[in-house]
Design an enzyme around this catalytic site. Structure first.
Site, short mmCIF file in Angstrom:
data_model
loop_
_atom_site.label_atom_id
_atom_site.label_comp_id
_atom_site.label_asym_id
_atom_site.label_seq_id
_atom_site.Cartn_x
_atom_site.Cartn_y
_atom_site.Cartn_z
N HIS A 140 -2.62 -39.54 90.03
CA HIS A 140 -2.01 -39.58 91.37
C HIS A 140 -0.52 -39.92 91.27
O HIS A 140 0.32 -39.27 91.91
CB HIS A 140 -2.75 -40.63 92.21
CG HIS A 140 -2.20 -40.80 93.60
ND1 HIS A 140 -2.73 -40.15 94.69
CD2 HIS A 140 -1.18 -41.57 94.07
CE1 HIS A 140 -2.05 -40.49 95.78
NE2 HIS A 140 -1.11 -41.36 95.42
N GLU A 141 -0.17 -40.91 90.45
CA GLU A 141 1.22 -41.30 90.30
C GLU A 141 2.01 -40.25 89.51
O GLU A 141 3.20 -40.04 89.77
CB GLU A 141 1.32 -42.66 89.61
CG GLU A 141 0.62 -43.80 90.35
CD GLU A 141 1.12 -43.96 91.78
OE1 GLU A 141 2.32 -43.65 92.03
OE2 GLU A 141 0.33 -44.38 92.65
N HIS A 144 3.25 -37.82 91.91
CA HIS A 144 4.45 -38.30 92.61
C HIS A 144 5.69 -38.07 91.74
O HIS A 144 6.75 -37.66 92.24
CB HIS A 144 4.32 -39.79 92.93
CG HIS A 144 3.41 -40.08 94.08
ND1 HIS A 144 3.42 -39.36 95.26
CD2 HIS A 144 2.48 -41.05 94.26
CE1 HIS A 144 2.54 -39.85 96.10
NE2 HIS A 144 1.94 -40.88 95.52
N GLU A 215 0.72 -38.30 100.17
CA GLU A 215 -0.40 -38.97 99.51
C GLU A 215 -1.59 -38.01 99.38
O GLU A 215 -2.27 -37.98 98.35
CB GLU A 215 -0.80 -40.21 100.30
CG GLU A 215 0.20 -41.35 100.23
CD GLU A 215 0.41 -41.84 98.81
OE1 GLU A 215 -0.57 -41.95 98.06
OE2 GLU A 215 1.57 -42.12 98.46
#
Length: 319
Positions: A140-141, A144, A215
């Site tokens: 997930h990061e 980003h 997100e």
């Protein structure tokens, strides 16, 4: 599944553009009321300058505020093996970096971008999640980092702050004009006053909507990078159980009202989990593990010491 992921990415990209366009339009309102077309140009010029200067500071400030330390490969070999694989799948050529935050909170955040940045993990997160769940969080990061979300959200926050300040200046000017209005020399600009009063709130809501949308996009990318949507879904469920306790205690009903979700920077966890479970159903079944999932105590062999404000403010995260 590939076509569905591509369609979802396209919808998310269009939503991002529309939200950013809305933020730009709201920023133009106080600038136009203050100085016409020149005010609009001045406002966007200030945004560009702020982004250029601020883009080099926030990663270091975030690490300094978090009292973070650099987690080296020999201190967390399993986490680095996972991160190496995620970086390759994401097409990021930079050297992976992990930062350790000595906090009991369950949190992770990306700093910088794909060219120069890393991922910070709190001690509470590493002690609570197992490796499969941490892989979902890392993916997930990584998403980003891959898409420069830190820069995008910094831009959105800057535009919102400038809109708030511009609206304040317009309202101050209207207050100074009040004696002339009472004397009948000027009319009260009710429409302009209404627009300026609503612009900061609308800009804040758009900023929060952009955050929630990105997100959702990071969740989608994480599922594609790990090829295991259930890992991230499990991590989100653990985080909701642990960190949702304070909200349940605060709200007697145990569930936040609908309007409360509009003020959250992250989407509702149940909605995120529902989307991940829908993706998992499109994939072939994963072989079951012979042991139940439990936190892996040995993921961080030797916890680094915090490097302090002087270290982070004096150099970039990767040095």
């Amino acid at each position: 599944m590939t076509h569905r992921l591509a369609a979802q990415r396209l919808r998310n990209a269009l939503q991002h553009l529309l939200i950013l366009a809305g933020l730009a339009l709201l920023l133009a309102v106080p600038g136009y009321l203050l100085a016409g077309a020149f005010g609009v140009a001045w406002a966007f010029g200030l945004v560009a300058l702020t982004l250029y200067l601020g883009g080099r500071i926030p990663p270091r400030l975030a690490l300094a505020r978090a009292n973070a330390g650099l987690l080296r490969r020999h201190q967390a070999p399993a986490l680095y093996r996972v991160l190496d694989l995620l970086y390759r799948r994401a097409g990021i050529r930079a050297e992976p970096q992990l930062f350790y935050v000595p906090s009991a909170d369950l949190n992770a955040f990306a700093v910088g971008d794909a060219r120069e940045g890393g991922i910070a993990l709190t001690d509470g997160l590493v002690r609570t999640l197992d490796l499969r769940q941490l892989a979902g969080v890392l993916a997930h990061e990584v998403s980003h980092l891959r898409h420069g979300d830190t820069r995008v959200m910094s831009m959105a926050a800057t535009m919102t702050r400038l809109t708030i300040w511009g609206a304040f200046l317009v309202q101050l000017g209207l207050v100074l004009m009040l004696p002339m209005v009472l004397a009948g020399e000027l009319r009260m600009p009710w429409l302009e006053l209404l627009v300026v009063a609503l612009a900061p709130s609308a800009s804040t809501l758009l900023q929060l909507a952009l955050s929630r949308n990105r997100e959702f996009t990071a969740d989608l990318e994480a599922a594609a990078l790990t090829r295991d949507p259930l890992g991230l879904a499990g991590a989100l469920q653990v985080l909701e159980r642990r960190q949702g306790l304070w909200l349940s205690a605060l709200l007697l009903g145990g569930r936040p009202p609908g309007w409360f979700r509009l003020l959250q920077t992250h989407p509702p966890t149940d909605e995120r989990v529902r989307r991940l479970l829908a993706l998992a159903r499109l994939q072939p079944p994963r072989p079951s593990s012979p042991r139940p999932h439990r936190p892996d105590k040995g993921l961080v062999v030797n916890r680094p010491s915090p490097l302090g404000h002087r270290h982070w403010l004096g150099r970039r995260p990767g040095r």
